[in-house]
Scaffold this motif. Structure first.
Motif, PDB file in Angstrom:
ATOM      1  N   VAL A  86      53.817 -76.542 -74.925  1.00  0.00           N
ATOM      2  CA  VAL A  86      52.729 -77.372 -75.429  1.00  0.00           C
ATOM      3  C   VAL A  86      51.547 -76.485 -75.810  1.00  0.00           C
ATOM      4  O   VAL A  86      51.355 -75.422 -75.240  1.00  0.00           O
ATOM      5  N   SER A  87      50.791 -76.932 -76.794  1.00  0.00           N
ATOM      6  CA  SER A  87      49.524 -76.287 -77.068  1.00  0.00           C
ATOM      7  C   SER A  87      48.445 -77.299 -76.741  1.00  0.00           C
ATOM      8  O   SER A  87      48.745 -78.450 -76.442  1.00  0.00           O
ATOM      9  N   ALA A  88      47.197 -76.847 -76.789  1.00  0.00           N
ATOM     10  CA  ALA A  88      46.108 -77.760 -76.440  1.00  0.00           C
ATOM     11  C   ALA A  88      46.101 -78.976 -77.365  1.00  0.00           C
ATOM     12  O   ALA A  88      45.632 -80.038 -76.984  1.00  0.00           O
ATOM     13  N   GLU A  89      46.641 -78.836 -78.577  1.00  0.00           N
ATOM     14  CA  GLU A  89      46.570 -79.951 -79.527  1.00  0.00           C
ATOM     15  C   GLU A  89      47.778 -80.874 -79.461  1.00  0.00           C
ATOM     16  O   GLU A  89      47.666 -82.056 -79.687  1.00  0.00           O
ATOM     17  N   LYS A  90      48.968 -80.309 -79.220  1.00  0.00           N
ATOM     18  CA  LYS A  90      50.130 -81.194 -79.239  1.00  0.00           C
ATOM     19  C   LYS A  90      51.331 -80.555 -78.537  1.00  0.00           C
ATOM     20  O   LYS A  90      51.297 -79.374 -78.199  1.00  0.00           O
ATOM     21  N   ALA A  91      52.352 -81.371 -78.337  1.00  0.00           N
ATOM     22  CA  ALA A  91      53.587 -80.855 -77.764  1.00  0.00           C
ATOM     23  C   ALA A  91      54.363 -80.168 -78.887  1.00  0.00           C
ATOM     24  O   ALA A  91      54.510 -80.710 -79.977  1.00  0.00           O
TER      25      ALA A  91
ATOM     26  N   ALA B 291      50.344 -73.037 -74.117  1.00  0.00           N
ATOM     27  CA  ALA B 291      49.776 -72.145 -75.117  1.00  0.00           C
ATOM     28  C   ALA B 291      48.378 -72.599 -75.499  1.00  0.00           C
ATOM     29  O   ALA B 291      48.072 -73.788 -75.449  1.00  0.00           O
ATOM     30  N   ASP B 292      47.513 -71.642 -75.841  1.00  0.00           N
ATOM     31  CA  ASP B 292      46.188 -72.016 -76.339  1.00  0.00           C
ATOM     32  C   ASP B 292      46.344 -72.693 -77.695  1.00  0.00           C
ATOM     33  O   ASP B 292      45.874 -73.790 -77.913  1.00  0.00           O
TER      34      ASP B 292
END
Lengths: 141, 292
Positions: free
Chosen positions: A9-14, A80-81
């Motif tokens: 995952v990142s801060a914005e989405k999977a 992840a960032d």
């Protein structure tokens, strides 16, 4: 080969969620490969590629700008960032970013600018590395 | 006919209000969709980091981070998430009620409470009703960014690091569905080992294993746990933003409906008044004709 549950995952989405056979990531103290049954592990990630081999043998490459990796014997989580599918990376843009970062490092106006430029450079280089890996993989086929 | 005229103007003004509320309802509905998208987009990260952290809480690490140790409670901190604007039904009031309940509980045990207010409504609430406000942040807009929150969060974390706070909670509205939002109080620090329901490695006895850390346990946990708190607060804020729009939509919908009912009633009264005036006029004419 035995598989494990893998979540990216990142801060914005999977980004990715599913079963994987192998995962290769760039940790702060070096690249590491994870298979099922790995000992529990926590590491920070450097900007760089993450390669996931899915159950059907397909390999997927993602690019992360940093973050954390948690390994449990049957579950692997990548926080992840920011993460992008490596296919979406643009080599020209990455190369340009690298040149830009090198230039601003040459200026050395202030320490703050320098550290930022160094971080940008590391990221651009990591992007290029990801693209190269992707290309090598493509030519092997 | 004077009464009838007054009623006419009243109906007119209610109709104007109704137009405004129904416009606000539609605006809230479209904003809600975007806010909901933002909420679901960042949800996976918040969930996964919570899972990782609850694993850490179950492990038996070589290095016990400050955030993992239960201390004797002398002072607790609450991060209260509210909206910037009103007209959203009982949304903010419900959160403040939950906070007041908690504060009362701690007060009975002689524990002091500090607050960090996010959103101007919380700010106003603590200014009017007292409470030791140590940080506040408002004007986040519709798309809050993590950077906007770091300030208030770091004030609380610093207080925790220095031992001024022994527990940290976040209070916000939980988005159940469009019709229902309920306030929740969640403990951020020290970490709690969550009883996760769907975990496959539940068999593993807690406290008997440890991670391999790279580079080393302290650096890693320092970074990870700060990131954890930030992501949880951020998630609380975007969820609350979605709740705000949903609550406003519902509130404005019922306001529009109420205005419609009011107009119906007034129209009935108006018609009666008009009829009465006509009847009176006729009877006056008839009476006059009879007298002649």
């Amino acid at each position: 080969m035995a598989s494990f549950q893998c979540d990216i995952v990142s801060a914005e989405k999977a980004i990715f969620s599913g079963n994987a056979e192998q995962l290769v990531a760039a940790g702060v103290s070096g690249d590491l490969g994870i298979l099922r049954g790995h000992a529990p592990l926590l590491t920070e990630l450097k900007p760089g590629p993450i390669r996931v081999t899915r159950e059907d043998g397909e390999e997927e490459v993602y690019f992360v700008t940093g973050g954390f990796l948690e390994v449990q014997p049957e579950v692997v989580s990548v926080l992840a960032d920011t993460a992008t599918r490596a296919h979406d990376l643009n080599e020209a843009a990455a190369e340009e970013a690298r040149q830009e970062a090198l230039r601003s490092m040459g200026d050395k106006q202030s320490d703050l600018d320098y550290t930022r430029a160094a971080a940008e450079l590391a990221e651009a280089v990591a992007q290029l590395r990801t693209i190269q890996q992707l290309r090598e993989k493509g030519s092997r086929r | 006919m004077a009464a009838a005229k007054e009623i006419r103007t009243q109906i007119g003004s209610i109709k104007n209000t109704q137009k405004i509320t129904s416009a606000m309802e539609m605006v809230a509905a479209s904003k809600m969709r975007k806010a909901q998208e933002r909420m679901t987009a960042s949800q996976p990260y918040a969930k996964l980091i919570r899972r990782v952290v609850s694993h850490i809480a179950k492990a038996n690490p070589e290095y016990r981070h400050e955030y993992m140790i239960e201390r004797e409670i002398k002072r607790v901190g609450y991060i209260v998430v509210s909206s910037d604007r009103g007209l959203a039904g009982g949304l903010n009031v419900n959160v403040f009620k939950a906070v007041t309940r908690e504060a009362k509980y701690w007060h009975e045990q002689d524990v002091e409470v500090d607050y960090a207010a996010i959103g101007s409504k919380a700010n106003v609430f603590f200014r009017n009703h007292g409470g030791n406000l140590v940080a506040s942040k408002s004007g986040l807009g519709e798309a809050p960014a993590v950077e906007d929150l770091i300030g208030s969060v770091s004030v609380m974390l610093k207080a925790f690091d220095e031992g001024q706070l022994d527990r940290l909670y976040v209070v916000h509205n939980e988005f159940v569905n469009t019709m229902t939002q309920k306030p929740v109080v969640r403990q951020l620090l020290p970490l709690e080992a969550e009883a996760d329901d769907d975990d496959e490695e539940e068999t593993r006895a807690s406290g008997s294993w440890d991670y391999l850390y790279e580079p080393d346990a302290k650096t890693l946990l320092d970074h990870l746990l700060v990131r954890y708190v930030e992501s949880q607060v951020y998630q609380a804020v975007v969820e609350n933003a979605a709740c705000e729009q949903a609550a406003r939509m519902i509130a404005m919908k019922s306001a529009t409906d109420n205005a419609g009912n009011l107009i119906d009633d007034l129209e009935l009264v108006y018609n009666k008044a008009r009829q009465a005036a006509i009847t009176q006029e006729i009877s006056e004419i008839v009476g006059g004709a009879a007298a002649v």
